[in-house]
Design an enzyme around this catalytic site. Structure first.
Site, PDB file in Angstrom:
ATOM      1  N   TYR A 155      65.974  15.111 -93.763  1.00 55.46           N
ATOM      2  CA  TYR A 155      66.137  14.269 -92.573  1.00 55.46           C
ATOM      3  C   TYR A 155      66.099  12.796 -92.951  1.00 55.46           C
ATOM      4  CZ  TYR A 155      65.240  12.385 -87.886  1.00 55.46           C
ATOM      5  OH  TYR A 155      65.308  11.672 -86.711  1.00 55.46           O
ATOM      6  N   LYS A 159      69.040   9.747 -92.732  1.00 59.73           N
ATOM      7  CA  LYS A 159      68.846   8.477 -92.033  1.00 59.73           C
ATOM      8  C   LYS A 159      68.978   7.290 -92.983  1.00 59.73           C
ATOM      9  CE  LYS A 159      68.283  10.621 -88.197  1.00 59.73           C
ATOM     10  NZ  LYS A 159      69.338  10.580 -87.146  1.00 59.73           N
TER      11      LYS A 159
END
Length: 284
Positions: A155, A159
């Site tokens: 994750y 990002k």
């Protein structure tokens, strides 16, 4: 005495807007008179949300992992209302756990939605905006673009990738009239964050992010963290020696592996439907 100048009425397309942060963004922007296009993998939910918004809105099917679907979404919005003034890239998914236990399917899904979905949105929308000399793409990313919480390895990678991609594209678009913005919140109280910890900061609400997105649209700037102090704090801590920096990060940044050990059941339903299942109702 003259009346206050009204905010311009814009055509705003929001991805992953049938629930969570996207829904809050759509509600807030609709209430100020904008035309809101709700794009979501769950087409029925998108239509239902649009029907209950206070302003002019419409729901459309959208799979951000498919270029043809994304292009069809943009075309349908423009056919109904004309050029899109603002695209809000909001759709996102997250798997939490030890890096060596993450299923391959979860890794692929996060890359496709969180990173490639943003890339598709920018690549398909920004050239249309550049051709007419105006437009704004706002991406809801995460403070994980600046930090890397344990348990969020992929994750955080997506990002970080989003931030790098937008930084490069922004340089290419300089002077074109097209604005890019990236909003990076800490943990927000949505299904995506179920069972996780917000660490040293209070958990945010979806409307906290909606307020920030509305403010960024009204007054464009490239990067905004929520809370605002996160970005300058990260910059200052980054100047410290490695051992001290690591110690501070352990106090500041939540350890999601540890949080998951206490709240595994709270994430199970979300991850089955949004990250690892084939038949998904939508993101965020």
């Amino acid at each position: 005495m003259g009346s206050a100048k009204e905010a311009p009425r814009r055509v705003i397309a929001v991805t992953g807007a049938a629930r969570g942060i996207g829904l809050a963004i759509a509600e807030r922007l609709s209430a100020t008179g904008n035309r809101i296009a709700i794009g979501d993998l769950d087409a029925a939910a998108a239509v239902a949300v649009a029907a209950r918004l206070p302003g002019e809105a419409a729901g459309f099917p959208l799979d951000v992992t498919d270029s043809a679907s994304f292009r069809s979404f943009l075309d349908a919005v423009e056919a109904q209302w004309g050029p899109i003034d603002v695209l809000v890239n909001n759709a996102g998914v997250m798997w939490v756990g030890s890096f060596d236990e993450e299923p391959e399917q979860a890794t692929h899904r996060q890359l496709e939605v969180n990173l490639h979905g943003v890339i598709r949105g920018v690549r398909l929308t920004a050239p249309r905006m550049r051709a007419r000399g105006r437009g704004h793409v706002v991406t809801v990313a995460s403070a994980a673009a600046k930090l890397a919480p344990p348990g969020e390895a992929t994750y955080a990678a997506t990002k970080h990738g989003v931030y790098g991609y937008l930084s490069a594209v922004r340089a290419e678009l300089r002077g074109s009239g097209v604005e890019l913005s990236v909003v990076m919140p800490t943990v927000v109280d949505t299904a995506l964050a179920a069972g996780t910890s917000s660490g040293a900061v209070a958990m945010l609400t979806p409307d906290d992010i909606a307020k920030t997105v509305a403010a960024v649209i009204a007054r464009p700037r490239f990067e905004v963290t929520v809370p605002r102090y996160v970005n300058p704090l990260v910059r200052v801590v980054g100047l410290l020696p490695d051992a001290l920096r690591a110690a501070l990060y352990r106090r500041m940044v939540p350890d999601q592996v540890a949080a998951l050990s206490e709240n595994r059941s709270a994430r199970a339903q979300y991850e089955r439907t949004a990250v690892t299942a084939e038949d998904r109702p939508g993101e965020r």
